[in-house]
Design an enzyme around this catalytic site. Structure first.
Site, mmCIF file in Angstrom:
data_model
loop_
_atom_site.group_PDB
_atom_site.id
_atom_site.type_symbol
_atom_site.label_atom_id
_atom_site.label_comp_id
_atom_site.label_asym_id
_atom_site.label_seq_id
_atom_site.Cartn_x
_atom_site.Cartn_y
_atom_site.Cartn_z
ATOM 1 N N CYS A 1 0.777 -1.187 -0.063
ATOM 2 C CA CYS A 1 0.041 0.182 -0.135
ATOM 3 C C CYS A 1 0.935 1.355 0.084
ATOM 4 C CB CYS A 1 -0.741 0.034 1.145
ATOM 5 S SG CYS A 1 -1.610 -1.629 1.621
ATOM 6 N N TYR B 1 -6.942 -5.527 -8.568
ATOM 7 C CA TYR B 1 -6.462 -4.399 -7.837
ATOM 8 C C TYR B 1 -5.056 -4.004 -8.352
ATOM 9 C CZ TYR B 1 -9.596 -4.427 -3.691
ATOM 10 O OH TYR B 1 -10.607 -4.411 -2.880
ATOM 11 N N LYS C 1 3.344 1.725 -2.967
ATOM 12 C CA LYS C 1 2.344 1.949 -4.314
ATOM 13 C C LYS C 1 1.873 3.313 -4.345
ATOM 14 C CE LYS C 1 -1.694 1.501 -3.777
ATOM 15 N NZ LYS C 1 -2.511 0.376 -3.339
HETATM 16 P P1 NDP Z 1 -6.971 -9.916 -7.660
HETATM 17 O O1 NDP Z 1 -7.596 -10.985 -6.861
HETATM 18 O O2 NDP Z 1 -7.446 -8.607 -7.216
HETATM 19 O O3 NDP Z 1 -6.727 -10.016 -9.062
HETATM 20 C C1 NDP Z 1 -6.205 -11.099 -9.474
HETATM 21 C C2 NDP Z 1 -6.261 -11.016 -11.190
HETATM 22 O O4 NDP Z 1 -5.641 -11.863 -11.631
HETATM 23 C C3 NDP Z 1 -7.813 -11.212 -11.503
HETATM 24 O O5 NDP Z 1 -8.087 -10.475 -12.408
HETATM 25 C C4 NDP Z 1 -7.761 -12.616 -11.870
HETATM 26 O O6 NDP Z 1 -8.986 -12.987 -12.911
HETATM 27 C C5 NDP Z 1 -6.504 -12.880 -12.610
HETATM 28 N N1 NDP Z 1 -6.045 -14.119 -12.517
HETATM 29 C C6 NDP Z 1 -6.038 -15.045 -11.694
HETATM 30 N N2 NDP Z 1 -5.519 -16.015 -11.963
HETATM 31 C C7 NDP Z 1 -5.097 -16.132 -13.178
HETATM 32 C C8 NDP Z 1 -4.317 -16.864 -14.301
HETATM 33 N N3 NDP Z 1 -4.083 -18.006 -13.879
HETATM 34 N N4 NDP Z 1 -4.285 -16.326 -15.557
HETATM 35 C C9 NDP Z 1 -4.558 -15.178 -15.811
HETATM 36 N N5 NDP Z 1 -5.122 -14.095 -14.906
HETATM 37 C C10 NDP Z 1 -5.670 -14.653 -13.596
HETATM 38 O O7 NDP Z 1 -5.243 -9.771 -6.990
HETATM 39 P P2 NDP Z 1 -4.251 -9.079 -6.639
HETATM 40 O O8 NDP Z 1 -3.059 -9.616 -7.126
HETATM 41 O O9 NDP Z 1 -4.630 -7.818 -7.808
HETATM 42 O O10 NDP Z 1 -4.412 -8.422 -5.374
HETATM 43 C C11 NDP Z 1 -4.283 -9.218 -4.101
HETATM 44 C C12 NDP Z 1 -5.246 -8.803 -3.266
HETATM 45 O O11 NDP Z 1 -4.649 -7.718 -2.334
HETATM 46 C C13 NDP Z 1 -6.651 -7.767 -3.513
HETATM 47 O O12 NDP Z 1 -7.593 -8.770 -3.638
HETATM 48 C C14 NDP Z 1 -6.792 -6.969 -2.558
HETATM 49 O O13 NDP Z 1 -7.500 -7.703 -1.495
HETATM 50 C C15 NDP Z 1 -5.404 -6.560 -1.958
HETATM 51 N N6 NDP Z 1 -5.097 -5.432 -2.606
HETATM 52 C C16 NDP Z 1 -5.511 -4.121 -2.322
HETATM 53 C C17 NDP Z 1 -5.068 -2.886 -2.799
HETATM 54 C C18 NDP Z 1 -6.068 -1.861 -2.214
HETATM 55 O O14 NDP Z 1 -6.819 -1.729 -1.422
HETATM 56 N N7 NDP Z 1 -6.153 -0.730 -3.008
HETATM 57 C C19 NDP Z 1 -4.304 -2.746 -3.657
HETATM 58 C C20 NDP Z 1 -3.699 -3.926 -4.065
HETATM 59 C C21 NDP Z 1 -4.050 -5.315 -3.483
HETATM 60 P P3 NDP Z 1 -10.500 -13.206 -12.619
HETATM 61 O O15 NDP Z 1 -11.050 -11.731 -12.273
HETATM 62 O O16 NDP Z 1 -10.770 -13.812 -13.828
HETATM 63 O O17 NDP Z 1 -10.431 -14.034 -11.466
#
Ligand code: NDP
Length: 450
Positions: A47, A179, A50
């Site tokens: 956080c 995110y 970033k």
């Molecule tokens: P997210 O779960 O938000 O997003 C993961 C993304 O990757 C989704 O779009 C998902 O697709 C895609 N995905 C998953 N598996 C695959 C794959 N095998 N091949 C291709 N695409 C794939 O995870 P993040 O890593 O972005 O963030 C993790 C967590 O950290 C968040 O959920 C949040 O809780 C926290 N976070 C919070 C922030 C904030 O408060 N501003 C900032 C950053 C992180 P699909 O949608 O189809 O599942």
């Protein structure tokens, strides 16, 4: 049996530090182990750093906007190394503050990796010694996952690396639509990189309200990000200092950097949880009850390692709930209702409560109040960026069930709106509140049915 400590915490991130300080403040003997740097994901590689990159990136849009207000801002330049050096200085300062907080609370810090030996014993790997505790709290967080089934996957960086690149990449391909993928797509685009986002689904930000998804997708394109949906990587290779990313569509993208932002996983592998009798879900998340207790009665877990709502303030509140319940005879159940969230896209997203789809599923028919407009600040700037405000209301009770905002400074607004919405405010009460003019936020008290 006498233990070395009343509480041993594994992981000195936001949740672990809060829990350990509270318990130490209750007069208990506490120790904490951290194998990386005290402060955890949020402070060291999440956080906080970033957000500095987001601020840096936003200046590029401010310079453009300034022209409409009479400023000439044509010959500005950006230096990535200055940003990263200054960001690291601040992270070092915060790391020091966290360490001081632990020291001043008389908490023993082991800068070491702790693994389980049994339900009351951890082994410190570098020191090579065992430590016992009456209760053990696991607060080790998560790590950025990469798809290792893809050939050349290790050519891709993760968010950990993106925060410390030696140079700003001229071009970058980012996998994911959540995110992290979106925040970094906007960061790099604002700083001048050529960005392509490759998302396997149809609408980015899965789980968010459909209007938010649409608006953010539009803004990605407005900021010059190429968005490929229903697309995945099939192979990555390195040729003449560029990475070649092969896609299932048959296209090959060439870029200086490739980034995985395809989710985070709980950091439980290697903790030897089985030796302590702690059960996990398939993705490694520790299974806990409403009181953060694992399948082993002396072992507890909070934060991202439990994969409930993976946000810093949630981990902190879980830490408070754990400390009060298990050390102060004051059972405090964590409330997961109406946790506000923000995505630091450009413009950012701020949400609290149910999406329109979730509300319809839960209460049936809902009233939707929505507006989408160009905020005043963008008019002279000739900036096409729009603002979205949406309220979901239960017509039977008039209660506001959800609020979804996209636009400048909405994370600041949603924190305030989360207070009345969590506590049951009605739409009539929004309407009975006088607007504050001229602001963008005033629109929230004058919304009419769409
Ligand atoms: P997210 O779960 O938000 O997003 C993961 C993304 O990757 C989704 O779009 C998902 O697709 C895609 N995905 C998953 N598996 C695959 C794959 N095998 N091949 C291709 N695409 C794939 O995870 P993040 O890593 O972005 O963030 C993790 C967590 O950290 C968040 O959920 C949040 O809780 C926290 N976070 C919070 C922030 C904030 O408060 N501003 C900032 C950053 C992180 P699909 O949608 O189809 O599942």
């Amino acid at each position: 049996m006498a233990y070395d400590y009343d509480l041993f915490v594994i992981g000195a991130g936001s949740g672990g530090v809060r829990a350990s300080r509270l318990v130490a403040g209750m007069g208990k003997k506490v120790a904490i182990a951290e194998e990386s740097r005290v402060g955890g994901t949020c402070v060291i590689r999440g956080c906080v750093p970033k957000k500095f990159l987001v601020y840096a990136s936003e200046f590029s849009h401010a310079f453009e906007d300034a022209k409409g207000y009479g400023w000439s801002a044509d010959n500005v330049s950006f230096d990535w190394k200055t940003l990263i050096t200054n960001k690291n200085k601040e992270i070092d300062r915060l790391n020091g503050i966290y360490q001081k907080l632990l020291d001043n609370s008389d908490i023993k810090t082991f800068h070491d990796r702790a693994v389980f030996k049994d339900k009351h014993t951890v082994h410190l790997v570098n020191e090579g010694k065992d430590v016992t505790a009456e209760k053990i709290l696991i607060a080790v967080g998560g790590y950025p996952w990469t798809d290792q089934s893809i050939e050349g996957h290790d050519l891709g960086i993760t968010s950990d690396d993106a925060l410390d690149l030696p140079e700003l990449p001229k071009s970058i391909v980012i996998a994911g639509g959540g995110y992290i993928a979106l925040e970094f797509a906007f960061i790099f685009a604002g700083l001048g990189s050529d960005v392509t986002l490759v998302y396997r689904g149809e609408n980015v930000l899965r789980g968010f309200d459909a209007d938010v998804q649409k608006q953010v997708h539009q803004e990605l394109e407005n900021k010059g990000v190429r968005v490929l949906t229903k697309t995945i990587f099939t192979r990555i290779e390195e040729k003449t200092s560029l990475k070649h990313v092969h896609l299932n569509s048959g296209e090959t993208l060439k870029a200086e950097q490739v980034m995985w932002a395809v989710g985070r996983r709980p950091s439980t592998s290697g903790l030897r949880l089985r030796e302590a009798g702690v059960e996990t879900k398939e993705n490694g998340a520790i299974i806990v009850d409403d009181w953060h207790q694992s399948s082993q009665e002396s072992i507890f877990a909070i934060g991202d390692v439990t994969d409930r709502i993976n946000l810093t303030p949630v981990a902190i509140r879980e830490g408070i709930s754990f400390a009060q319940t298990h050390f102060n005879d004051n059972a405090q159940k964590m409330s997961y209702d109406c946790v506000p969230a923000a995505v630091f896209t450009q413009p950012p997203v701020g949400v609290v409560g149910m999406t329109e789809a979730e509300a319809k599923e839960k209460v049936g028919k809902v009233d939707v109040y929505k507006t989408d407009f160009r905020p005043m600040k963008n008019i002279l700037a000739d900036n096409p960026e729009r603002m979205l405000m949406k309220l979901i209301v239960d017509p039977k009770t008039d209660r506001v069930l959800g609020c979804h905002l996209v636009g400048h400074e909405v994370p600041e607004m949603i924190q305030m709106l989360a207070i009345p919405i969590k506590h049951g405010i009605t739409k009539a009460e929004f309407d009975a509140t006088c607007a504050l003019h001229p602001t963008a936020a005033e629109e929230i008290v004058t919304l009419s049915k769409s």
